[in-house]
Scaffold this active site. Structure first.
Site, short mmCIF file in Angstrom:
data_model
loop_
_atom_site.label_atom_id
_atom_site.label_comp_id
_atom_site.label_asym_id
_atom_site.label_seq_id
_atom_site.Cartn_x
_atom_site.Cartn_y
_atom_site.Cartn_z
N HIS A 1 -43.06 62.16 -29.50
CA HIS A 1 -42.80 61.21 -28.41
C HIS A 1 -42.21 59.89 -28.90
CE1 HIS A 1 -44.67 63.79 -25.53
NE2 HIS A 1 -45.88 63.70 -26.06
N ASP B 1 -44.82 72.26 -28.10
CA ASP B 1 -45.90 71.41 -27.58
C ASP B 1 -45.82 71.40 -26.05
OD1 ASP B 1 -47.76 68.88 -28.69
OD2 ASP B 1 -46.99 68.59 -26.65
N HIS C 1 -46.06 69.09 -24.04
CA HIS C 1 -45.34 67.91 -23.55
C HIS C 1 -43.90 67.92 -24.05
CE1 HIS C 1 -49.66 66.74 -23.86
NE2 HIS C 1 -49.42 66.27 -22.65
N ASP D 1 -51.30 72.51 -27.57
CA ASP D 1 -51.97 72.06 -26.36
C ASP D 1 -51.61 72.87 -25.11
OD1 ASP D 1 -49.48 70.94 -26.72
OD2 ASP D 1 -50.12 68.85 -26.42
ZN LIG Z 1 -48.61 67.54 -26.47
#
Ligand SMILES: [Zn+2]
Length: 316
Positions: free
Chosen positions: A123, A160, A162, A247
């Site tokens: 991120h 991931d 996200h 995740d």
């Molecule tokens: Zn994540």
């Protein structure tokens, strides 16, 4: 063999009562010793990332801000992104090990590497950390490959849950680094729609696969495999990175896309297949998220197991 970077130094990034905490990876080393995998891997020594390499991705101002915050006893970049007194040094070591793995693989020392680093990175954008991430480990490593080592085409696969917004932003106008992200949608950080395919200079080199909550896992795996095969055929990477977050596991308290532990073996195999086909088998896997320590340890065991197993299988 496989290069394994898993070191107690990564426990020193202290975040308190936070999902991204040292406990996530504490159980990994005992497990890998118990099952014999630790002994089958090479454990390299490595250096913290240099300022020169770090500033290819991050602004000097931001880097200095993180250093100053750590030195003054710690603080918060935002409400969820923590800097502890040791975090700056630990983050330099995290990025440094992806750089080290990159150099070793391109030199031909090995075909696979697993970097079990904290803090995570995908991120983090040029001028700020966010979403538990300080420096973008995988982006820093990929730029070593293309800027210093003569690699012309890299592929980063981000599974991931996200979207890897920082990685995508770093390479938005850079054709040399293709990016495939499969992620829950709509979800944090609210980027990664399928019409995001790269800037004018790099159109078509970014592939986003948004997955809605409740999508059956079989469908998720089909979407991943078929798009990865097609995209890799188009990109023809010489080196493959994985932003390996765990995740999307069904037990994860944050993500929850319903994947089983075994599904991460399927994802691993799909990436190893394209690496074998185009990249002389070279894969560098870098830990991102994953917030159920036990489930994540199981996933890492399976993930590394596939890398080890496939590394000794003769080509063809
Ligand atoms: Zn994540």
């Amino acid at each position: 063999m496989t290069l394994l970077y898993n070191d107690p130094c990564f426990l020193a990034h202290e975040t308190g009562h936070h999902p991204e905490r040292a406990e996530r990876i504490r159980g990994v080393e005992p497990r890998l010793r118990q099952n014999g995998m630790a002994g089958r891997c090479t454990r390299p020594n490595w250096e913290p990332v240099s300022r020169r390499r770090l500033t290819r991705v991050h602004s000097g101002t931001y880097i200095d801000e993180v250093r100053a915050m750590a030195k003054s006893g710690g603080g918060e970049i935002d409400s969820e992104t923590i800097v502890s007194p040791a975090s700056y040094d630990v983050a330099l070591l995290a990025a440094g090990c992806v750089c080290d793995a990159t150099e070793r693989l391109v030199r031909g020392d090995d075909k696979r590497a697993l970097c079990l680093v904290r803090p995570p990175g995908h991120h983090a954008v040029a001028t700020r950390g966010m979403g538990f991430c300080l420096f973008n480990n995988v982006a820093i490593g990929a730029l070593v490959a293309v800027e210093e080592l003569g690699i012309q085409q890299v592929l980063i696969v981000d599974w991931d849950i996200h979207h890897g917004n920082g990685t995508q932003a770093t390479f938005w106008e850079d054709r040399r680094v293709a990016f495939l992200s499969i992620h829950r949608w709509p979800f944090y950080p609210h980027t990664g729609d399928e019409d995001e395919t790269g800037g004018r200079a790099a159109k078509g080199t970014k592939l986003n696969l948004p997955i809605e909550f409740g999508t059956p896992r079989e469908e998720y795996l089909d979407v991943f495999r078929s798009n990865l095969d097609r995209f890799a055929g188009q990109v023809r990477p010489q080196l493959v990175y994985i932003s390996a977050g765990f995740d999307a596991h069904r037990l994860d308290p944050i993500g929850g896309l319903g994947l089983t532990t075994e599904d991460f073996g399927t994802l691993t195999d799909a990436v190893l297949d394209v690496a074998d086909q185009y990249a002389e088998g070279r894969v560098i896997s870098v830990l991102e998220g994953g917030y159920h320590p036990e489930a994540m340890t199981d996933c890492i065991e399976l993930h590394l197991g596939r890398m080890l197993e496939r590394a000794i299988r003769p080509a063809g």
